[in-house]
Design an enzyme around this catalytic site. Structure first.
Site, PDB file in Angstrom:
ATOM      1  N   HIS A 315      -2.475   4.057   0.193  1.00  0.00           N
ATOM      2  CA  HIS A 315      -4.197   4.079   0.609  1.00  0.00           C
ATOM      3  C   HIS A 315      -4.587   3.826  -0.535  1.00  0.00           C
ATOM      4  O   HIS A 315      -4.798   5.800  -0.799  1.00  0.00           O
ATOM      5  CB  HIS A 315      -3.821   4.259   2.129  1.00  0.00           C
ATOM      6  N   ASP A 372      -0.312  -0.622   7.897  1.00  0.00           N
ATOM      7  CA  ASP A 372       0.656  -1.868   8.050  1.00  0.00           C
ATOM      8  C   ASP A 372       2.424  -2.288   7.927  1.00  0.00           C
ATOM      9  O   ASP A 372       2.571  -3.042   8.148  1.00  0.00           O
ATOM     10  CB  ASP A 372       0.549  -2.622   6.433  1.00  0.00           C
TER      11      ASP A 372
HETATM   12  C1  SDX Z   1      -5.162  -1.918   4.772  1.00  0.00           C
HETATM   13  O1  SDX Z   1      -9.289   0.045   2.249  1.00  0.00           O
HETATM   14  C2  SDX Z   1      -8.656  -0.296   3.561  1.00  0.00           C
HETATM   15  O2  SDX Z   1      -8.832   0.508   4.406  1.00  0.00           O
HETATM   16  C3  SDX Z   1      -7.601  -1.480   3.645  1.00  0.00           C
HETATM   17  C4  SDX Z   1      -6.686  -1.284   5.252  1.00  0.00           C
HETATM   18  C5  SDX Z   1      -7.609  -1.470   6.166  1.00  0.00           C
HETATM   19  O3  SDX Z   1      -8.245  -1.021   7.399  1.00  0.00           O
HETATM   20  O4  SDX Z   1      -9.078  -1.773   5.582  1.00  0.00           O
HETATM   21  O5  SDX Z   1      -6.612   0.353   5.982  1.00  0.00           O
HETATM   22  C6  SDX Z   1      -5.943  -1.977   5.364  1.00  0.00           C
HETATM   23  O6  SDX Z   1      -4.975  -3.172   4.048  1.00  0.00           O
HETATM   24  C7  SDX Z   1      -3.543  -1.591   4.359  1.00  0.00           C
HETATM   25  C8  SDX Z   1      -2.875  -0.829   2.724  1.00  0.00           C
HETATM   26  C9  SDX Z   1      -1.596  -2.113   3.114  1.00  0.00           C
HETATM   27  N1  SDX Z   1      -1.560  -2.834   1.371  1.00  0.00           N
HETATM   28  C10 SDX Z   1      -0.001  -2.357   1.686  1.00  0.00           C
HETATM   29  O7  SDX Z   1       0.626  -2.193   1.499  1.00  0.00           O
HETATM   30  C11 SDX Z   1       0.332  -2.805  -0.904  1.00  0.00           C
HETATM   31  C12 SDX Z   1       1.509  -1.567  -1.078  1.00  0.00           C
HETATM   32  N2  SDX Z   1       0.156  -0.655  -1.087  1.00  0.00           N
HETATM   33  C13 SDX Z   1      -0.728  -0.308  -2.467  1.00  0.00           C
HETATM   34  O8  SDX Z   1      -0.906  -1.498  -2.800  1.00  0.00           O
HETATM   35  C14 SDX Z   1      -1.311   0.552  -2.736  1.00  0.00           C
HETATM   36  O9  SDX Z   1      -1.201   1.641  -2.352  1.00  0.00           O
HETATM   37  C15 SDX Z   1      -2.932   0.422  -2.439  1.00  0.00           C
HETATM   38  C16 SDX Z   1      -3.268  -1.019  -2.627  1.00  0.00           C
HETATM   39  C17 SDX Z   1      -3.085   0.117  -1.011  1.00  0.00           C
HETATM   40  C18 SDX Z   1      -4.137   1.228  -2.601  1.00  0.00           C
HETATM   41  O10 SDX Z   1      -3.879   1.403  -4.028  1.00  0.00           O
HETATM   42  P1  SDX Z   1      -4.939   2.089  -5.096  1.00  0.00           P
HETATM   43  O11 SDX Z   1      -5.603   3.330  -4.304  1.00  0.00           O
HETATM   44  O12 SDX Z   1      -5.718   1.035  -6.086  1.00  0.00           O
HETATM   45  O13 SDX Z   1      -3.838   3.146  -5.523  1.00  0.00           O
HETATM   46  P2  SDX Z   1      -3.572   2.734  -6.987  1.00  0.00           P
HETATM   47  O14 SDX Z   1      -3.278   1.379  -7.165  1.00  0.00           O
HETATM   48  O15 SDX Z   1      -4.175   3.319  -7.800  1.00  0.00           O
HETATM   49  O16 SDX Z   1      -1.951   3.084  -6.970  1.00  0.00           O
HETATM   50  C19 SDX Z   1      -2.035   4.921  -7.498  1.00  0.00           C
HETATM   51  C20 SDX Z   1      -0.518   5.401  -8.190  1.00  0.00           C
HETATM   52  C21 SDX Z   1      -0.342   4.086  -8.953  1.00  0.00           C
HETATM   53  O17 SDX Z   1       0.659   4.826  -9.744  1.00  0.00           O
HETATM   54  P3  SDX Z   1       0.063   5.637 -10.686  1.00  0.00           P
HETATM   55  O18 SDX Z   1      -0.497   4.146 -11.614  1.00  0.00           O
HETATM   56  O19 SDX Z   1      -0.676   6.581 -10.833  1.00  0.00           O
HETATM   57  O20 SDX Z   1       1.734   5.882 -11.495  1.00  0.00           O
HETATM   58  O21 SDX Z   1       0.753   4.714  -6.585  1.00  0.00           O
HETATM   59  C22 SDX Z   1       0.696   3.977  -7.329  1.00  0.00           C
HETATM   60  C23 SDX Z   1       0.489   2.704  -8.286  1.00  0.00           C
HETATM   61  O22 SDX Z   1       1.225   2.542  -8.728  1.00  0.00           O
HETATM   62  N3  SDX Z   1       1.252   3.165  -6.023  1.00  0.00           N
HETATM   63  C24 SDX Z   1       2.578   2.537  -5.555  1.00  0.00           C
HETATM   64  C25 SDX Z   1       2.306   2.050  -3.752  1.00  0.00           C
HETATM   65  N4  SDX Z   1       0.763   2.483  -3.818  1.00  0.00           N
HETATM   66  C26 SDX Z   1       0.142   2.977  -4.649  1.00  0.00           C
HETATM   67  N5  SDX Z   1       3.388   1.970  -5.716  1.00  0.00           N
HETATM   68  C27 SDX Z   1       4.692   2.082  -5.342  1.00  0.00           C
HETATM   69  N6  SDX Z   1       4.404   1.145  -4.153  1.00  0.00           N
HETATM   70  C28 SDX Z   1       3.084   1.388  -3.684  1.00  0.00           C
HETATM   71  N7  SDX Z   1       2.942   0.632  -2.544  1.00  0.00           N
END
Ligand code: SDX
Length: 438
Positions: A315, A372
């Site tokens: 998140h 989720d």
């Molecule tokens: C919702 O914003 C909100 O409030 C949203 C929400 C709401 O109520 O409105 O809470 C609802 O959208 C919840 C999120 C649902 N999405 C998912 O579950 C999809 C999987 N999650 C990711 O795609 C991700 O965690 C996000 C999109 C939720 C957040 O992405 P960020 O904040 O942009 O973080 P990032 O992509 O920069 O990740 C930071 C690191 C990265 O690794 P490095 O490049 O530092 O090595 O964490 C890793 C990412 O690769 N990472 C993950 C991961 N999420 C982040 N690696 C594996 N699996 C994951 N799920």
């Protein structure tokens, strides 16, 4: 309700251009709680520079009184009331009132609000014909984007965003009609007849009735399901300036009508990085199939060359716990036990969570189950297909979207949102006629 004061102190930040030695002083604004902000509105005029923050990781887009999240603490509160207390003691419609009007209602105010919403649940009969243009196997979110976008063609009498009474009517219409349209969308994809709303049922009972009742026989709403549905709606109601809410605010900043703005929010919510994740979690759990394959998928989630991510994990704001996930995790156990459902997906999800939370990659990046991760397991047990999960998220988030929209319109001096950019394209160059091109 005590009016929160925006503390405009003499606090400032000084920004210095290291090439020229010139400095600018920028005011700091404090909120009621949470990080203060540096007001950079004068930055371009003073320095000729823009800021650069493509996914808004460190940018405040507005002032708001609706919702506050402390990502380190795992705190989520609406108008000062924690999500734990609201899911335990309130109802979705009362939370809707709280978000819209700023405080918990008196009994008489709530009854008036509830009656208003109830008597707006029917939709114009012409809207039924819109559905026929879609294939039965269309994704329900595709249908919702189209149907909600069409609402402004029906409610010409409440499109004046500067008229408080019309704003309120539009807000009530959207909160009341989106569930009806969502249920109609479900019925359409099932090939079943639409069920009209019933005024004798509560918000969540009525929604489940419109989804699962069939004309040939009476349908009694299971109170366990109604209670779980209401709790799920509360947990999804609002969440600060997330992607879809920011979409609604940006659309609304152009003075577009509220129905069009909510349709833009639905489109943004659909993405698997956002509201579409609840469907993606179930698809991921199905793809994993058995617990012994979990390590394989954990490894894929960590592999930068593999686009696979652990859906329902991570998140932008929460860095220790998503309080909503914890409520949903315990609710999943209750609902499945009440329904006598033994879903191996729940076991799989818990095993996946356990393994992931012991893995250095997830610990280091503070990746935890989000809202989720468990919601889909409950919704599946309730009888919804995965393709409807994000529609249910949209039903709940409509309350947050329209409350945030109303708050923005009611702010003095609404200005259209118009970000700038860092241009990295070609320098100015002359047009070359086709015959002269190499
Ligand atoms: C919702 O914003 C909100 O409030 C949203 C929400 C709401 O109520 O409105 O809470 C609802 O959208 C919840 C999120 C649902 N999405 C998912 O579950 C999809 C999987 N999650 C990711 O795609 C991700 O965690 C996000 C999109 C939720 C957040 O992405 P960020 O904040 O942009 O973080 P990032 O992509 O920069 O990740 C930071 C690191 C990265 O690794 P490095 O490049 O530092 O090595 O964490 C890793 C990412 O690769 N990472 C993950 C991961 N999420 C982040 N690696 C594996 N699996 C994951 N799920």
């Amino acid at each position: 309700m005590a009016k929160e004061q925006e503390h405009v102190d003499e606090k400032t930040f000084t920004l210095t251009n290291d090439q020229t030695g010139e400095s600018v002083r920028l005011p700091v604004k404090d909120g009621t709680c949470g990080p203060s902000v540096i007001d950079i509105r004068s930055l371009y005029a003073q320095t000729g520079h823009f800021t650069f923050d493509p996914s808004f990781t460190a940018t405040g887009s507005c002032k708001s009184r609706l919702t506050y999240i402390d990502g380190e603490e795992g705190l989520l509160m609406h108008r000062g009331y924690t999500i734990e207390e609201l899911t335990e003691q309130s109802s979705f419609l009362e939370v809707a009132y709280l978000l819209l009007y700023g405080d918990l209602p008196s009994e008489s105010d709530f009854k008036a609000f509830e009656r208003n919403i109830t008597y707006h649940t029917m939709v114009h009969e012409q809207i039924n014909y819109f559905y026929r243009g879609f294939r039965r196997d269309a994704h329900p979110m595709a249908v919702m984007c189209g149907i909600v976008g069409a609402l402004s063609a029906f409610y010409h009498d409440s499109l004046d965003i500067w008229d408080p009474q019309q704003r309120e009517v539009s807000a009530h219409r959207l909160i009341a009609k989106i569930p009806t349209l969502a249920a109609m969308t479900y019925k359409y994809t099932m090939g079943q007849p639409f069920m009209y709303p019933r005024n004798d049922l509560s918000f969540s009972e009525n929604f489940l009735y419109m989804c699962f009742a069939l004309p040939p026989e009476p349908y009694k709403v299971n109170p366990v399901l109604a209670n779980a549905m209401d709790k799920i709606f509360i947990l999804h109601a609002d969440h600060e300036q997330n992607a879809s809410t920011s979409t609604v605010r940006l659309a609304g900043s152009s003075q577009a009508n509220p129905f069009a703005c909510i349709a833009s929010g639905i489109a943004s919510l659909w993405g698997p990085s956002h509201g579409g994740a609840n469907q993606a979690v179930l698809e991921m759990l199905s793809e994993i199939g058995t617990k012994d394959r979990i390590p394989e998928f954990i490894a894929r989630a960590k592999d930068k060359d593999d686009p696979f991510r652990l859906m329902g994990f991570g998140h932008r704001v929460y860095k220790n716990r998503d309080p909503r996930a914890e409520v949903l995790k315990s609710s999943a156990h209750e609902v499945l036990a009440d329904l006598g459902v033994n879903d191996p997906m729940l076991e799989m999800a818990m095993e996946l969570e356990k393994i992931a939370l012991e893995d250095e990659y997830f610990i280091e990046r503070k990746l935890f189950p989000n809202v989720d991760f468990y919601s889909g397991i409950i919704l599946r047990a309730m009888g919804f297909p995965t393709s409807m999960f994000t529609v249910l998220f949209a039903v709940a988030r409509t309350v947050g979207w329209i409350s945030q929209w109303k708050e923005m319109i009611e702010e003095p001096a609404l200005k259209i949102g118009r970000p700038r950019q860092l241009y990295i394209g070609p320098q100015k160059r002359p047009y070359i006629p086709m015959k002269d091109r190499k």
